[in-house]
Design a protein around this motif. Sequence first.
Motif, PDB file in Angstrom:
ATOM      1  N   VAL A 107       0.861  -1.178   0.000  1.00 55.16           N
ATOM      2  CA  VAL A 107       0.000   0.000   0.000  1.00 55.16           C
ATOM      3  C   VAL A 107       0.900   1.232   0.000  1.00 55.16           C
ATOM      4  CG1 VAL A 107      -1.799   1.289   1.214  1.00 55.16           C
ATOM      5  CG2 VAL A 107      -1.816  -1.217   1.265  1.00 55.16           C
ATOM      6  N   TRP A 108       0.621   2.155  -0.936  1.00 56.85           N
ATOM      7  CA  TRP A 108       1.386   3.387  -1.095  1.00 56.85           C
ATOM      8  C   TRP A 108       0.438   4.570  -0.951  1.00 56.85           C
ATOM      9  CZ3 TRP A 108       6.492   2.028  -2.360  1.00 56.85           C
ATOM     10  CH2 TRP A 108       6.667   0.737  -2.873  1.00 56.85           C
ATOM     11  N   LYS A 109       0.993   5.749  -0.749  1.00 59.15           N
ATOM     12  CA  LYS A 109       0.197   6.977  -0.686  1.00 59.15           C
ATOM     13  C   LYS A 109       0.740   7.960  -1.710  1.00 59.15           C
ATOM     14  CE  LYS A 109      -2.785   9.917   1.199  1.00 59.15           C
ATOM     15  NZ  LYS A 109      -2.578  11.064   0.311  1.00 59.15           N
ATOM     16  N   LEU A 110      -0.132   8.338  -2.653  1.00 52.27           N
ATOM     17  CA  LEU A 110       0.230   9.341  -3.648  1.00 52.27           C
ATOM     18  C   LEU A 110      -0.201  10.720  -3.146  1.00 52.27           C
ATOM     19  CD1 LEU A 110      -1.009   7.592  -6.924  1.00 52.27           C
ATOM     20  CD2 LEU A 110       1.198   7.336  -5.774  1.00 52.27           C
ATOM     21  N   SER A 111       0.598  11.734  -3.470  1.00 51.76           N
ATOM     22  CA  SER A 111       0.231  13.100  -3.083  1.00 51.76           C
ATOM     23  C   SER A 111       0.838  14.085  -4.068  1.00 51.76           C
ATOM     24  CB  SER A 111       0.703  13.418  -1.656  1.00 51.76           C
ATOM     25  OG  SER A 111       2.114  13.311  -1.562  1.00 51.76           O
ATOM     26  N   ARG A 112       0.246  15.264  -4.101  1.00 54.02           N
ATOM     27  CA  ARG A 112       0.747  16.343  -4.954  1.00 54.02           C
ATOM     28  C   ARG A 112       0.810  17.624  -4.133  1.00 54.02           C
ATOM     29  NH1 ARG A 112       0.792  17.483 -10.435  1.00 54.02           N
ATOM     30  NH2 ARG A 112      -0.512  15.692 -11.003  1.00 54.02           N
ATOM     31  N   ASN A 113       1.941  18.304  -4.180  1.00 56.88           N
ATOM     32  CA  ASN A 113       2.098  19.581  -3.485  1.00 56.88           C
ATOM     33  C   ASN A 113       1.289  20.636  -4.214  1.00 56.88           C
ATOM     34  OD1 ASN A 113       3.168  22.224  -2.735  1.00 56.88           O
ATOM     35  ND2 ASN A 113       4.770  21.094  -1.666  1.00 56.88           N
ATOM     36  N   PRO A 114       0.293  21.260  -3.556  1.00 56.74           N
ATOM     37  CA  PRO A 114      -0.564  22.220  -4.266  1.00 56.74           C
ATOM     38  C   PRO A 114       0.170  23.469  -4.721  1.00 56.74           C
ATOM     39  CG  PRO A 114      -1.019  22.232  -1.900  1.00 56.74           C
ATOM     40  CD  PRO A 114      -0.094  21.080  -2.149  1.00 56.74           C
ATOM     41  N   ASP A 115       1.303  23.796  -4.091  1.00 57.34           N
ATOM     42  CA  ASP A 115       2.054  25.006  -4.450  1.00 57.34           C
ATOM     43  C   ASP A 115       3.043  24.764  -5.583  1.00 57.34           C
ATOM     44  OD1 ASP A 115       0.774  26.500  -2.413  1.00 57.34           O
ATOM     45  OD2 ASP A 115       2.171  25.671  -0.936  1.00 57.34           O
ATOM     46  N   THR A 116       3.765  23.646  -5.509  1.00 54.94           N
ATOM     47  CA  THR A 116       4.805  23.376  -6.505  1.00 54.94           C
ATOM     48  C   THR A 116       4.369  22.380  -7.573  1.00 54.94           C
ATOM     49  OG1 THR A 116       5.757  21.546  -5.222  1.00 54.94           O
ATOM     50  CG2 THR A 116       6.536  23.776  -4.723  1.00 54.94           C
ATOM     51  N   GLY A 117       3.301  21.612  -7.278  1.00 58.90           N
ATOM     52  CA  GLY A 117       2.861  20.593  -8.220  1.00 58.90           C
ATOM     53  C   GLY A 117       3.674  19.316  -8.176  1.00 58.90           C
ATOM     54  N   GLU A 118       4.646  19.249  -7.277  1.00 56.29           N
ATOM     55  CA  GLU A 118       5.492  18.063  -7.175  1.00 56.29           C
ATOM     56  C   GLU A 118       4.684  16.856  -6.712  1.00 56.29           C
ATOM     57  OE1 GLU A 118       8.834  18.793  -4.707  1.00 56.29           O
ATOM     58  OE2 GLU A 118       9.792  20.184  -6.113  1.00 56.29           O
ATOM     59  N   VAL A 119       5.030  15.700  -7.258  1.00 60.24           N
ATOM     60  CA  VAL A 119       4.342  14.446  -6.951  1.00 60.24           C
ATOM     61  C   VAL A 119       5.215  13.601  -6.037  1.00 60.24           C
ATOM     62  CG1 VAL A 119       3.441  12.307  -7.940  1.00 60.24           C
ATOM     63  CG2 VAL A 119       3.055  14.488  -9.112  1.00 60.24           C
ATOM     64  N   ALA A 120       4.605  13.018  -5.010  1.00 59.53           N
ATOM     65  CA  ALA A 120       5.345  12.166  -4.073  1.00 59.53           C
ATOM     66  C   ALA A 120       4.613  10.847  -3.892  1.00 59.53           C
ATOM     67  CB  ALA A 120       5.503  12.862  -2.722  1.00 59.53           C
ATOM     68  N   ILE A 121       5.383   9.811  -3.572  1.00 61.85           N
ATOM     69  CA  ILE A 121       4.815   8.506  -3.252  1.00 61.85           C
ATOM     70  C   ILE A 121       5.459   8.007  -1.970  1.00 61.85           C
ATOM     71  CG2 ILE A 121       6.471   7.396  -4.843  1.00 61.85           C
ATOM     72  CD1 ILE A 121       4.368   5.145  -5.224  1.00 61.85           C
ATOM     73  N   GLU A 122       4.637   7.584  -1.010  1.00 61.45           N
ATOM     74  CA  GLU A 122       5.109   7.075   0.272  1.00 61.45           C
ATOM     75  C   GLU A 122       4.688   5.614   0.419  1.00 61.45           C
ATOM     76  OE1 GLU A 122       4.138   9.784   3.659  1.00 61.45           O
ATOM     77  OE2 GLU A 122       2.960  10.808   2.111  1.00 61.45           O
ATOM     78  N   HIS A 123       5.550   4.824   1.034  1.00 68.61           N
ATOM     79  CA  HIS A 123       5.206   3.438   1.327  1.00 68.61           C
ATOM     80  C   HIS A 123       4.519   3.375   2.677  1.00 68.61           C
ATOM     81  CE1 HIS A 123       5.901  -0.816   2.582  1.00 68.61           C
ATOM     82  NE2 HIS A 123       5.536  -1.008   1.334  1.00 68.61           N
ATOM     83  N   CYS A 124       3.340   2.707   2.722  1.00 67.11           N
ATOM     84  CA  CYS A 124       2.540   2.667   3.947  1.00 67.11           C
ATOM     85  C   CYS A 124       2.479   1.286   4.590  1.00 67.11           C
ATOM     86  CB  CYS A 124       1.116   3.134   3.658  1.00 67.11           C
ATOM     87  SG  CYS A 124       0.986   4.799   2.999  1.00 67.11           S
ATOM     88  N   HIS A 125       2.432   0.218   3.769  1.00 65.57           N
ATOM     89  CA  HIS A 125       2.213  -1.106   4.330  1.00 65.57           C
ATOM     90  C   HIS A 125       2.684  -2.173   3.347  1.00 65.57           C
ATOM     91  CE1 HIS A 125       0.202  -4.228   6.736  1.00 65.57           C
ATOM     92  NE2 HIS A 125      -0.239  -4.729   5.604  1.00 65.57           N
TER      93      HIS A 125
END
Length: 320
Positions: free
Chosen positions: A264-282
């Motif tokens: 399980v991963w978590k996708l996110s986007r920085n609303p100011d810079t538009g950068e995309v990140a992925i975090e490992h959750c489980h």
Amino acid sequence: MAAATTERYRKEQSIPLRSSSAALYNNLSVLRLPGGRLAALSAVHGPSLSLLSAAADGLGFSHRQLQAKEGGMAVSTSLLTQAAWCVLPARVLLVLTSQRGIQMYESDGSIMVYWHALDVAEHSPARAVFARGIAAAGGRFVCVGTSSGLVLVFDIPPKGTNVTDGAGDLVSADDAGTLCIWSTGEEFTLLSKIPAFGCSCSSVKLWNGIVAAGYGNGQIRLYEAATGLLRAEVNAHARWIYALDVAPQTGKLLSGAEDSFVHVWKLSRNPDTGEVAIEHCHAECVTDTQVCGARFCDPEGNSFAVTGYDLSEIFRYGRA
């Protein structure tokens, strides 16, 4: 890739299948009702689909087998390649693909509303012919990929069987690994094309303008849907990725592979810079199992289900 966050899931009571699951990409489909309540699950084996419908009290499941059919009422020996529910604003259809065509049913599998035959006669006997890859798009369209490289688009009426050709919005992928990103409209507009890099793409998902793609080398790659630019890549699995799913309300991403792991991963986007990140959750090891299907069971990603090759049950996991 951002720093990992920890979320704990625990194994819940599994659901038995009448037959085992075939080793097919994304060989698990989940139907959720408004409010997130789980309604049904399905998995393919040979020419049949195991269809499990949740009981009204939520405490059990009823089982039935849905056989592939070749138009009309004639039972076909054709092998199914995928099944998925397509949830549109006006109706829900259960769509099956096979070596011979595309079948659309009412959501409970009770009535076939449309049959589209593949043109098998045009291909040589040495070349495999099949349909695979099912997606709802544009609020009224069902899109299905074929082995010839075509994406068939069907315009779905609010009710009845008057299904026609149309256009929609989707991300398509092929065995070479090429991705195509299309815009919504009466006709397809190709927004961007992401070239292959020598590895098959088995699964793609679209969330918040991010394309998540799973590959045969175990990588997950994230691209901008609008431009096709690569934003992140993760060596997610040791072997071929067979399934991806996304929880639309939270951006959680679920991946399953031949290495017996589900992540399980978590996708996110920085609303100011538009950068995309992925975090490992489980991480969950499904021991001695070639995972071939993995789907979230709710839109928040608080529970998920898993199928595996030759496995005669569906494993379920929920937040601890």
